[in-house]
Scaffold this active site. Structure first.
Site, PDB file in Angstrom:
ATOM      1  N   TYR A 197      15.619 -11.890 -12.934  1.00 59.56           N
ATOM      2  CA  TYR A 197      16.279 -11.007 -13.890  1.00 59.56           C
ATOM      3  C   TYR A 197      16.304 -11.652 -15.264  1.00 59.56           C
ATOM      4  O   TYR A 197      16.582 -12.848 -15.385  1.00 59.56           O
ATOM      5  CB  TYR A 197      17.748 -10.807 -13.510  1.00 59.56           C
ATOM      6  CG  TYR A 197      18.014  -9.938 -12.326  1.00 59.56           C
ATOM      7  CD1 TYR A 197      17.700  -8.589 -12.332  1.00 59.56           C
ATOM      8  CD2 TYR A 197      18.627 -10.459 -11.201  1.00 59.56           C
ATOM      9  CE1 TYR A 197      17.994  -7.785 -11.247  1.00 59.56           C
ATOM     10  CE2 TYR A 197      18.932  -9.659 -10.102  1.00 59.56           C
ATOM     11  CZ  TYR A 197      18.604  -8.322 -10.142  1.00 59.56           C
ATOM     12  OH  TYR A 197      18.897  -7.539  -9.076  1.00 59.56           O
ATOM     13  N   HIS A 254      16.626 -11.801  -2.970  1.00 59.22           N
ATOM     14  CA  HIS A 254      17.798 -11.004  -2.631  1.00 59.22           C
ATOM     15  C   HIS A 254      18.002 -11.011  -1.116  1.00 59.22           C
ATOM     16  O   HIS A 254      17.028 -11.036  -0.364  1.00 59.22           O
ATOM     17  CB  HIS A 254      17.596  -9.536  -3.015  1.00 59.22           C
ATOM     18  CG  HIS A 254      17.600  -9.262  -4.474  1.00 59.22           C
ATOM     19  ND1 HIS A 254      18.634  -9.624  -5.302  1.00 59.22           N
ATOM     20  CD2 HIS A 254      16.705  -8.619  -5.264  1.00 59.22           C
ATOM     21  CE1 HIS A 254      18.356  -9.216  -6.534  1.00 59.22           C
ATOM     22  NE2 HIS A 254      17.192  -8.613  -6.542  1.00 59.22           N
ATOM     23  N   HIS A 262      12.533   1.043  -9.727  1.00 59.40           N
ATOM     24  CA  HIS A 262      13.873   1.563  -9.432  1.00 59.40           C
ATOM     25  C   HIS A 262      14.850   1.143 -10.524  1.00 59.40           C
ATOM     26  O   HIS A 262      14.511   0.340 -11.379  1.00 59.40           O
ATOM     27  CB  HIS A 262      14.383   1.050  -8.072  1.00 59.40           C
ATOM     28  CG  HIS A 262      14.597  -0.446  -8.040  1.00 59.40           C
ATOM     29  ND1 HIS A 262      13.630  -1.327  -7.608  1.00 59.40           N
ATOM     30  CD2 HIS A 262      15.657  -1.216  -8.406  1.00 59.40           C
ATOM     31  CE1 HIS A 262      14.099  -2.564  -7.697  1.00 59.40           C
ATOM     32  NE2 HIS A 262      15.326  -2.537  -8.187  1.00 59.40           N
ATOM     33  N   HIS A 265      14.334   0.677  -1.797  1.00 62.61           N
ATOM     34  CA  HIS A 265      15.195   1.519  -2.628  1.00 62.61           C
ATOM     35  C   HIS A 265      14.400   2.140  -3.756  1.00 62.61           C
ATOM     36  O   HIS A 265      13.481   1.546  -4.301  1.00 62.61           O
ATOM     37  CB  HIS A 265      16.421   0.778  -3.170  1.00 62.61           C
ATOM     38  CG  HIS A 265      16.140  -0.500  -3.919  1.00 62.61           C
ATOM     39  ND1 HIS A 265      14.996  -1.238  -3.775  1.00 62.61           N
ATOM     40  CD2 HIS A 265      16.886  -1.170  -4.829  1.00 62.61           C
ATOM     41  CE1 HIS A 265      15.059  -2.299  -4.560  1.00 62.61           C
ATOM     42  NE2 HIS A 265      16.184  -2.279  -5.221  1.00 62.61           N
ATOM     43  N   HIS A 314      20.189  -2.594 -14.275  1.00 65.62           N
ATOM     44  CA  HIS A 314      18.821  -2.999 -14.603  1.00 65.62           C
ATOM     45  C   HIS A 314      17.788  -1.933 -14.268  1.00 65.62           C
ATOM     46  O   HIS A 314      18.018  -1.056 -13.455  1.00 65.62           O
ATOM     47  CB  HIS A 314      18.440  -4.313 -13.903  1.00 65.62           C
ATOM     48  CG  HIS A 314      18.320  -4.247 -12.400  1.00 65.62           C
ATOM     49  ND1 HIS A 314      19.332  -4.610 -11.548  1.00 65.62           N
ATOM     50  CD2 HIS A 314      17.296  -3.880 -11.597  1.00 65.62           C
ATOM     51  CE1 HIS A 314      18.939  -4.480 -10.297  1.00 65.62           C
ATOM     52  NE2 HIS A 314      17.716  -4.024 -10.285  1.00 65.62           N
ATOM     53  N   GLU A 369      14.356  -6.385 -14.378  1.00 64.58           N
ATOM     54  CA  GLU A 369      13.994  -7.156 -13.180  1.00 64.58           C
ATOM     55  C   GLU A 369      12.503  -7.010 -12.952  1.00 64.58           C
ATOM     56  O   GLU A 369      11.941  -5.935 -13.162  1.00 64.58           O
ATOM     57  CB  GLU A 369      14.741  -6.613 -11.949  1.00 64.58           C
ATOM     58  CG  GLU A 369      14.316  -7.296 -10.641  1.00 64.58           C
ATOM     59  CD  GLU A 369      14.974  -6.715  -9.378  1.00 64.58           C
ATOM     60  OE1 GLU A 369      15.100  -5.477  -9.259  1.00 64.58           O
ATOM     61  OE2 GLU A 369      15.346  -7.521  -8.499  1.00 64.58           O
TER      62      GLU A 369
HETATM   63 FE   LIG Z   1      16.568  -4.286  -8.433  1.00 69.91          FE
END
Ligand SMILES: [Fe+2]
Ligand code: FES
Lengths: 307, 115
Positions: free
Chosen positions: A255, A246, A153, A199, A214, A265
């Site tokens: 990251y 997260h 993503h 996501h 990112h 990431e």
């Molecule tokens: Fe991400």
């Protein structure tokens, strides 16, 4: 996938120095070079991906993202979505087959957030790298660095999140998985999916349009994230933050930056979603915890360092 | 290899930097915070400085933050700034004019003024 978009297909990133970038994306991240073109662009893929490339690097005067593409099921869907985009009111540009090597025609548009996206139906199917389709082994030998499994993503920073939501949800068929709401109820972050993934794309409100935060690549386990952190130290690569978790998506993450300042990431695990799941809401007051679940504190760099 | 003294004018902070390293990584190593630390790749612009005095060389930097014209006037990104003498620098953050992505833009150059 209700409008026929299957998944993220590729991202084209600008870098200041292509050879330095290849050390990052190939030697460190573990992508595989699959081709180059006359423009000097380099095509890369992660080993588990079935199509020829998912990352395109091109040398430029400033880093950042040129475009991110999504693959649709077939040409009829591409034609329909092109009509829908025009009806929605975005300017659409057609790029002929072969403009990116071994990729079919692409329909390109700019979201209200100022980012360039594209849709395509065809790309050369080369199969997973290093393993067969029949009786496949668990993984291929000869992978490098972090052994990235797939391009997963991107996170973008820009404004007009509401109009961007309208485009992605109502025209392109994404659904909202997680959001951050400010005390007035404005959505300042939106995580959107096409699949069971938490996501496939995410946006965070930012006053300047078109910024790149990112590109993210999937690893299998937390242990792999720690190993990625070791490699980041061994190669003296600029670390942003992590290893940590997260709040949003609950993914385990680290990251770091490529040699031109684009953020990369790698992450593992995290939540799954079905289209009937209610979106998860985080409060803007708790943004620190939403982004860095352990520190529970936002670092300035996460919000302001962009390309 | 030589060691030079870098002075950040607005805070008065001083730190050492080797001739074979960039100013921002020297500053980070010595725990200083007078210049913000971002991507460390010449891409994000947060470490943008004006060199007030001294000799130096620069690695590749995003033209979105340092135009060739500005580079001549001594603007640099501290993460790409290699000293060739003692330096006096000062932070000069920049903001870009928004709205540059156009459909089909590849490596769109940045004619936008940097404020
Ligand atoms: Fe991400
Ligand atoms: S830290 Fe990003 S340009 Fe220097």
């Amino acid at each position: 996938m209700k409008k026929g978009i299957i998944r993220p297909g590729h991202v084209q990133l600008r870098v200041l120095d292509i050879e330095a970038a290849l050390k990052h994306y190939v030697d460190l991240l573990g992508l595989i070079e699959t081709d180059r073109d006359e423009q000097g662009r380099v095509y890369l893929k992660a080993w588990s991906e079935v199509d020829k490339f998912s990352v395109v690097l091109c040398e430029a005067d400033e880093p950042g993202m040129d475009f991110m593409a999504f693959k649709v099921v077939d040409e009829a869907t591409l034609i329909q979505l092109e009509k829908d985009l025009i009806e929605f009111g975005v300017e659409v540009k057609n790029l002929p087959a072969g403009d990116l090597k071994d990729c079919g025609r692409r329909v390109q548009f700019v979201s209200p957030s100022g980012h360039c996206f594209e849709l395509y139906a065809d790309k050369k199917y080369t199969g997973k790298w290093g393993i067969h389709e029949t009786n496949p082994e668990a993984w291929p030998r000869g992978l490098r660095g972090m052994k990235a499994v797939r391009f997963d993503h991107c996170l973008f920073y820009g404004d007009e999140l509401a109009a961007t939501y309208d485009l992605f949800v109502n025209v392109l068929g994404f659904f909202l998985t997680e959001q951050v709401l400010d005390p007035e109820g404005n959505r300042i972050a939106q995580f959107l999916s096409l699949s069971m993934k938490a996501h496939d794309i995410a946006f965070i409100q930012h006053e300047e349009k078109g910024k790149f935060h990112h590109a993210s690549f999937y690893l299998e386990t937390w242990e792999d994230i720690l190993r990625a952190a070791d490699l980041i130290s061994m190669t003296d690569t600029p670390l942003d933050i992590g290893p940590t978790r997260h709040g949003l998506t609950h993914g385990k993450t680290i990251y770091f930056f490529d040699p031109s300042g684009n953020r990369t990431e790698v992450f593992a695990d995290g939540d799954y979603v079905y289209p009937d799941h209610n979106p998860i809401t985080w409060k803007a007051e708790d943004l620190g915890k939403a982004i860095f679940y352990h520190d529970r504190e936002l670092n300035e760099r996460f919000l302001t360092v962009l390309t | 290899m030589s060691i030079y003294v870098i002075t950040e004018a607005s805070s008065g902070t001083q730190f050492n930097c080797r001739s074979d390293q960039y100013v921002l990584s020297a500053l980070q190593q010595q725990g200083q915070a007078c210049v913000p630390i971002g991507c460390r790749g010449g891409g994000c612009g947060v470490c943008r400085v004006q060199v007030i005095s001294g000799d130096y060389e620069c690695g590749r930097m995003s033209k979105a933050f340092v135009t060739p014209e500005q580079q001549k006037q001594g603007i640099a990104l501290a993460c790409r700034l290699a000293p060739k003498s003692d330096l006096v620098i000062e932070c000069v953050p920049s903001q870009l004019v928004p709205g540059r992505c156009k459909p089909g833009s590849k490596s769109n150059p940045i004619p936008n003024e940097v404020i």
